[in-house]
Design a protein around this motif. Structure first.
Motif, PDB file in Angstrom:
ATOM      1  N   ARG A  15     -12.696 -24.475 -36.924  1.00 57.76           N
ATOM      2  CA  ARG A  15     -13.249 -23.154 -37.206  1.00 57.76           C
ATOM      3  C   ARG A  15     -12.641 -22.632 -38.498  1.00 57.76           C
ATOM      4  N   PHE A  16     -13.488 -22.266 -39.450  1.00 55.43           N
ATOM      5  CA  PHE A  16     -13.066 -21.501 -40.606  1.00 55.43           C
ATOM      6  C   PHE A  16     -13.258 -20.053 -40.193  1.00 55.43           C
ATOM      7  N   SER A  17     -12.164 -19.327 -40.030  1.00 54.85           N
ATOM      8  CA  SER A  17     -12.179 -17.957 -39.522  1.00 54.85           C
ATOM      9  C   SER A  17     -11.723 -17.019 -40.633  1.00 54.85           C
ATOM     10  N   THR A  18     -12.671 -16.316 -41.222  1.00 53.67           N
ATOM     11  CA  THR A  18     -12.340 -15.351 -42.262  1.00 53.67           C
ATOM     12  C   THR A  18     -11.789 -14.102 -41.581  1.00 53.67           C
ATOM     13  N   TYR A  19     -10.631 -13.641 -42.049  1.00 48.63           N
ATOM     14  CA  TYR A  19      -9.949 -12.524 -41.399  1.00 48.63           C
ATOM     15  C   TYR A  19      -9.588 -11.440 -42.393  1.00 48.63           C
ATOM     16  N   GLU A  20      -9.291 -10.271 -41.835  1.00 46.28           N
ATOM     17  CA  GLU A  20      -8.663  -9.203 -42.604  1.00 46.28           C
ATOM     18  C   GLU A  20      -7.408  -8.781 -41.857  1.00 46.28           C
ATOM     19  N   THR A  21      -6.401  -8.405 -42.616  1.00 48.59           N
ATOM     20  CA  THR A  21      -5.126  -7.984 -42.063  1.00 48.59           C
ATOM     21  C   THR A  21      -4.841  -6.551 -42.510  1.00 48.59           C
ATOM     22  N   LYS A  22      -4.378  -5.739 -41.550  1.00 54.60           N
ATOM     23  CA  LYS A  22      -4.008  -4.359 -41.860  1.00 54.60           C
ATOM     24  C   LYS A  22      -2.679  -4.040 -41.198  1.00 54.60           C
ATOM     25  N   PHE A  23      -1.881  -3.222 -41.872  1.00 50.43           N
ATOM     26  CA  PHE A  23      -0.680  -2.680 -41.267  1.00 50.43           C
ATOM     27  C   PHE A  23      -0.954  -1.286 -40.719  1.00 50.43           C
ATOM     28  N   ASP A  24      -2.086  -0.691 -41.126  1.00 49.03           N
ATOM     29  CA  ASP A  24      -2.494   0.639 -40.679  1.00 49.03           C
ATOM     30  C   ASP A  24      -3.987   0.596 -40.403  1.00 49.03           C
ATOM     31  N   LEU A  25      -4.367   0.715 -39.133  1.00 45.42           N
ATOM     32  CA  LEU A  25      -5.785   0.628 -38.764  1.00 45.42           C
ATOM     33  C   LEU A  25      -6.620   1.754 -39.362  1.00 45.42           C
ATOM     34  N   ASP A  26      -5.990   2.877 -39.707  1.00 42.92           N
ATOM     35  CA  ASP A  26      -6.732   3.995 -40.281  1.00 42.92           C
ATOM     36  C   ASP A  26      -7.087   3.773 -41.744  1.00 42.92           C
ATOM     37  N   ASN A  27      -6.414   2.840 -42.381  1.00 43.49           N
ATOM     38  CA  ASN A  27      -6.698   2.533 -43.778  1.00 43.49           C
ATOM     39  C   ASN A  27      -7.928   1.629 -43.842  1.00 43.49           C
ATOM     40  N   PRO A  28      -8.978   2.076 -44.533  1.00 40.40           N
ATOM     41  CA  PRO A  28     -10.186   1.243 -44.596  1.00 40.40           C
ATOM     42  C   PRO A  28      -9.996  -0.053 -45.390  1.00 40.40           C
ATOM     43  N   GLU A  29      -8.997  -0.085 -46.259  1.00 36.40           N
ATOM     44  CA  GLU A  29      -8.755  -1.274 -47.068  1.00 36.40           C
ATOM     45  C   GLU A  29      -7.739  -2.192 -46.390  1.00 36.40           C
ATOM     46  N   PRO A  30      -8.080  -3.457 -46.240  1.00 29.88           N
ATOM     47  CA  PRO A  30      -7.122  -4.383 -45.629  1.00 29.88           C
ATOM     48  C   PRO A  30      -5.966  -4.688 -46.570  1.00 29.88           C
ATOM     49  N   PHE A  31      -4.822  -5.043 -45.980  1.00 30.87           N
ATOM     50  CA  PHE A  31      -3.661  -5.492 -46.736  1.00 30.87           C
ATOM     51  C   PHE A  31      -3.975  -6.832 -47.388  1.00 30.87           C
ATOM     52  N   SER A  32      -4.662  -7.697 -46.629  1.00 31.55           N
ATOM     53  CA  SER A  32      -5.077  -8.990 -47.167  1.00 31.55           C
ATOM     54  C   SER A  32      -6.294  -9.483 -46.399  1.00 31.55           C
ATOM     55  N   ILE A  33      -6.993 -10.397 -47.029  1.00 31.19           N
ATOM     56  CA  ILE A  33      -8.051 -11.137 -46.362  1.00 31.19           C
ATOM     57  C   ILE A  33      -7.826 -12.602 -46.686  1.00 31.19           C
ATOM     58  N   GLY A  34      -8.329 -13.474 -45.851  1.00 35.89           N
ATOM     59  CA  GLY A  34      -8.144 -14.894 -46.080  1.00 35.89           C
ATOM     60  C   GLY A  34      -8.915 -15.705 -45.072  1.00 35.89           C
ATOM     61  N   ILE A  35      -8.579 -16.966 -44.997  1.00 43.90           N
ATOM     62  CA  ILE A  35      -9.232 -17.867 -44.050  1.00 43.90           C
ATOM     63  C   ILE A  35      -8.174 -18.587 -43.235  1.00 43.90           C
ATOM     64  N   ASN A  36      -8.358 -18.544 -41.917  1.00 41.41           N
ATOM     65  CA  ASN A  36      -7.603 -19.379 -40.990  1.00 41.41           C
ATOM     66  C   ASN A  36      -8.443 -20.626 -40.732  1.00 41.41           C
ATOM     67  N   SER A  37      -7.878 -21.765 -40.976  1.00 38.77           N
ATOM     68  CA  SER A  37      -8.499 -23.032 -40.602  1.00 38.77           C
ATOM     69  C   SER A  37      -7.871 -23.413 -39.269  1.00 38.77           C
ATOM     70  N   ILE A  38      -8.665 -23.309 -38.195  1.00 38.84           N
ATOM     71  CA  ILE A  38      -8.148 -23.512 -36.846  1.00 38.84           C
ATOM     72  C   ILE A  38      -8.729 -24.800 -36.275  1.00 38.84           C
ATOM     73  N   GLN A  39      -7.861 -25.660 -35.782  1.00 38.14           N
ATOM     74  CA  GLN A  39      -8.294 -26.907 -35.168  1.00 38.14           C
ATOM     75  C   GLN A  39      -8.090 -26.804 -33.657  1.00 38.14           C
ATOM     76  N   PHE A  40      -9.070 -27.316 -32.915  1.00 36.90           N
ATOM     77  CA  PHE A  40      -9.057 -27.253 -31.458  1.00 36.90           C
ATOM     78  C   PHE A  40      -9.244 -28.642 -30.869  1.00 36.90           C
ATOM     79  N   ILE A  41      -8.680 -28.852 -29.698  1.00 40.31           N
ATOM     80  CA  ILE A  41      -8.969 -30.060 -28.929  1.00 40.31           C
ATOM     81  C   ILE A  41      -9.322 -29.649 -27.509  1.00 40.31           C
ATOM     82  N   LYS A  42     -10.196 -30.425 -26.901  1.00 40.22           N
ATOM     83  CA  LYS A  42     -10.604 -30.158 -25.533  1.00 40.22           C
ATOM     84  C   LYS A  42      -9.784 -31.036 -24.605  1.00 40.22           C
TER      85      LYS A  42
END
Length: 147
Positions: A94-121
């Protein structure tokens, strides 16, 4: 189980992953739950510096908790904005595009990026076998197809 059912399980696992690190001021995240989501030998890798920062699940938890306890992080939110998930048999990515905030009230994220997540069943359940992430920078923009 069909691929749609597997995708729903992966969606739920990813949502749980993000929930484990989120908390408001004065609270504490359920970060220990990460141990239930990952296989025991998983790595969590931050790869946006000069060299990769490779952590085990335990060392990630320890570092995250230390930053909360010393006041470096007083609240934290990371949420998925968009994802692309591919499944083949008993593996998924999964390529999971995320946003990170230290303050939920701030409309601007601290950072955005991509988590590359690998899974096994394993049996009927999915586990995370590893995560690598990279934050967006001025010279490393997230492609439109992942936004």
């Amino acid at each position: 189980m069909d691929q749609q059912s597997d995708l729903k399980l992966i969606d739920n696992l990813t949502a749980e992953l993000y929930k484990t690190i989120c908390f408001e001021v004065g609270g504490h995240p359920p970060v220990e739950k990460l141990k239930d989501l990952f296989i025991p030998t998983a790595n969590i890798i931050r790869n946006d510096g000069a060299s990769p920062e490779i952590m085990t699940v335990d060392s990630f938890i320890k570092s995250f908790k230390e930053r909360i306890e010393d006041g470096t992080i007083q609240s934290f939110y990371e949420g998925e904005l968009k994802h692309t998930t591919e499944i083949f048999g008993t593996i998924a990515h999964r390529f999971s595009t995320y946003e990170t905030k230290f303050d939920l009230d701030n409309p601007e994220p601290f950072s955005i990026g991509i988590n590359s997540i690998q899974f096994i069943k394993i049996g009927k359940n999915w586990k995370i076998s590893g995560i690598v992430w990279n934050n967006q920078t001025d010279t490393n923009k997230i492609p439109d197809k992942y936004r």
